[in-house]
Write an enzyme that holds these catalytic residues in place. Structure first.
Site, PDB file in Angstrom:
ATOM      1  N   HIS A 173      17.690  -6.232 -64.154  1.00  0.00           N
ATOM      2  CA  HIS A 173      17.299  -6.863 -63.027  1.00  0.00           C
ATOM      3  C   HIS A 173      16.803  -8.344 -63.457  1.00  0.00           C
ATOM      4  O   HIS A 173      16.478  -8.836 -62.420  1.00  0.00           O
ATOM      5  CB  HIS A 173      16.581  -6.228 -61.908  1.00  0.00           C
ATOM      6  CG  HIS A 173      16.453  -6.500 -60.634  1.00  0.00           C
ATOM      7  ND1 HIS A 173      15.507  -6.830 -59.974  1.00  0.00           N
ATOM      8  CD2 HIS A 173      17.679  -6.468 -59.613  1.00  0.00           C
ATOM      9  CE1 HIS A 173      15.568  -7.087 -58.894  1.00  0.00           C
ATOM     10  NE2 HIS A 173      16.823  -7.001 -58.586  1.00  0.00           N
ATOM     11  N   LYS A 175      16.003 -11.940 -64.107  1.00  0.00           N
ATOM     12  CA  LYS A 175      16.348 -13.457 -63.793  1.00  0.00           C
ATOM     13  C   LYS A 175      15.823 -14.659 -64.770  1.00  0.00           C
ATOM     14  O   LYS A 175      14.818 -14.797 -64.038  1.00  0.00           O
ATOM     15  CB  LYS A 175      16.483 -13.677 -62.426  1.00  0.00           C
ATOM     16  CG  LYS A 175      17.421 -12.578 -61.566  1.00  0.00           C
ATOM     17  CD  LYS A 175      16.474 -11.287 -61.032  1.00  0.00           C
ATOM     18  CE  LYS A 175      17.551 -10.313 -60.507  1.00  0.00           C
ATOM     19  NZ  LYS A 175      18.078 -10.568 -59.177  1.00  0.00           N
ATOM     20  N   ASP A 180      17.620 -25.217 -73.794  1.00  0.00           N
ATOM     21  CA  ASP A 180      16.800 -25.563 -74.757  1.00  0.00           C
ATOM     22  C   ASP A 180      15.267 -25.161 -74.446  1.00  0.00           C
ATOM     23  O   ASP A 180      15.101 -24.079 -74.664  1.00  0.00           O
ATOM     24  CB  ASP A 180      16.802 -27.470 -74.754  1.00  0.00           C
ATOM     25  CG  ASP A 180      18.386 -27.747 -75.041  1.00  0.00           C
ATOM     26  OD1 ASP A 180      18.995 -26.867 -75.636  1.00  0.00           O
ATOM     27  OD2 ASP A 180      18.545 -28.855 -74.837  1.00  0.00           O
TER      28      ASP A 180
END
EC number: 2.7.8.5
Length: 513
Positions: A173, A175, A180
């Site tokens: 789950h 995110k 870079d």
């Protein structure tokens, strides 16, 4: 109450005991959250490197710009990648950037690593996997796609439980989107709804190499214990790795725990060394040094006024850092402090509910009205999920009223025509302050799933800087402006009617959504 409450006073003494000399990253009295660095690495940065985003469109455009500008690495962790036109455009951006890297002189430097959930990413004939296979086929040496499969979905259960329902057992789950040395933390997935009309939260940390390194290593660690997508749409584990659902469960979880904790502990050690180095170099008679050491006078970094703490929760692997920190923050919040807490899915753990109802701070809890719940209008059993959330909300509100806490603990429902609500996190305002000094932002929803089933990550951002505090305050105000205060009459509305069968079933299934 959770047994973690017994640990909270130990984790967070009223005055943190600092055995080492105070370092320049955390000057004495700067903030009261230094105890978090006993658990996780602490990254001191300038507030000028932090930007709070406010809309799905802004988030989507930033993703495209960052992908196109990437030179060394693109690392993206999400629940899934959608299959629409907007998602395809993201894939085209990746393809274009990889092509550019391939055509550059010498060996290509750009590496792309994508981590998704296996069950959600495999749903349907056209899915996240089929979207990404062309990249694997075209750039096999530069692209890695890892699909995390929970070790709790195995054996007969895995054979019997159908698609979609298998996602209730446990998910990847997290995110995190990094390019870079730029990192985006969010609760948003890579899907068209999250780019258009599903409200979430998003923060960009610019030019933050140590933070980018940490999340790269974290995604790599989870990727190493995940199934690797192949060019022919098959999956296989890395050589020598225990399989998540065919191999020994205990052995798999031990290996996963070791890999993730290595990342956390090694980063914590690195940051402690940097802190000590910075402290010694900033003593009288020493020139001011950045985190990287001596630099030319024109390239000196500003003194840190903001601190980032990554909080990881992976209960299947025995890692409960986010839970410990969140419970301690709620425990230690003083009288007249204000906590604004938001979740798209109001299903708090018993420990969090007990803390909210039993401690001294004021709470303003923002949650989704049924119409902006992500499951509103869904087919089949899923269509009843908004009603289940209404039932859970009503039960909690009734308890607030029973304890006569309505003034101190206030519920507010987010409502916005044509939109759904997915924002999660909290903002902490110390007593007497009009601006927040701390926010939590990332993937956890403060519910049973986030604490016990799924892999989660968020960051605690602590800042002294008034301009950044103002940004965070405006973000909070903008979300809460679209809400109405919950009262007894709220549950008398026809849209809040909950069928008897939903009331009977909710206690049995509330730990799965």
């Amino acid at each position: 109450r959770s047994s973690w409450l017994l640990l909270a006073p130990l984790l967070s003494p009223p005055v943190p005991v600092i055995t080492a000399p105070p370092c320049s990253l955390c000057p004495e009295g700067a903030h009261r959250f230094q105890w978090i660095r006993n658990l996780v690495p602490e990254f001191g940065i300038s507030s000028s490197h932090v930007k709070v985003l406010s809309s799905p469109a802004e988030f989507y455009e930033l993703l495209k710009v960052q992908i196109k500008a990437a030179k060394q690495r693109v690392v993206m962790a999400s629940l899934y990648l959608g299959t629409g036109i907007l998602e395809q455009e993201l894939v085209y951006c990746l393809e274009e950037t990889l092509e550019k890297s391939l055509q550059a002189k010498g060996s290509p430097d750009l590496r792309v690593s994508i981590l998704l959930d296996y069950t959600r990413g495999s749903r349907g004939r056209k899915n996240s996997r089929t979207m990404l296979i062309p990249l694997l086929q075209r750039f096999p040496e530069q692209v890695r796609v890892s699909l995390f499969h929970t070790p709790n979905l195995r054996g007969l259960l895995r054979l019997l439980i159908p698609e979609r329902f298998n996602e209730t057992i446990g998910l990847q789950h997290i995110k995190v989107y990094l390019f870079d040395d730029n990192v985006i933390l969010s609760g948003a997935n890579l899907s068209d709804l999250y780019f258009t009309n599903r409200q979430d939260r998003y923060v960009l940390l610019r030019d933050s190499p140590e933070i980018a390194d940490f999340f790269t290593e974290l995604v790599d660690a989870i990727g190493d214990v995940s199934l690797q997508l192949q060019q022919d749409d098959t999956v296989q584990m890395m050589e020598g790795m225990v399989h998540p659902y065919q191999g020994d469960k205990v052995a798999y979880c031990e290996i996963a725990n070791r890999r993730v904790m290595e990342v956390i502990n090694s980063a914590r050690t690195r940051q402690e060394l940097l802190h000590a180095k910075t402290f010694h170099s900033s003593q009288p008679g020493s020139s001011l040094l950045s985190q990287q050491g001596p630099q030319a006078p024109g390239s000196l970094k500003p003194e840190p006024d903001t601190w980032i703490y990554p909080l990881i929760q992976m209960k299947p692997f025995g890692i409960q850092i986010d839970e410990m920190v969140t419970e301690t923050l709620l425990t230690e919040a003083e009288r007249d402090a204000r906590i604004y807490l938001t979740t798209g899915y109001f299903n708090l753990t018993q420990a969090y509910m007990d803390l909210i109802l039993g401690t001294r701070a004021e709470y303003r809890i923002l949650l989704a009205s049924p119409e902006v719940n992500g499951f509103f209008g869904a087919k089949g059993v899923a269509g009843a999920i908004p009603a289940a959330y209404v039932y859970i909300e009503h039960q909690f509100y009734s308890e607030v009223c029973c304890l006569q806490q309505q003034e101190r603990v206030q519920l507010q429902e987010y409502s916005r025509a044509g939109w759904t609500f997915h924002a999660k996190g909290l903002w902490l305002y110390l007593a007497g302050s009009d601006l927040p000094c701390l926010t939590l932002i990332g993937s956890p929803n403060f519910g049973y799933r986030s604490v016990h089933r799924d892999l989660e990550a968020q960051v605690a951002i602590v800042t002294e800087n008034k301009a950044l505090q103002q940004q965070l305050h405006q973000e909070q105000e903008q979300l809460y402006l679209c809400s109405g205060v919950v009262s007894t009459s709220t549950f008398e509305q026809p849209s809040r009617y909950v069928k008897l069968w939903v009331k009977l079933v909710t206690p049995l299934i509330k730990n799965f959504f």
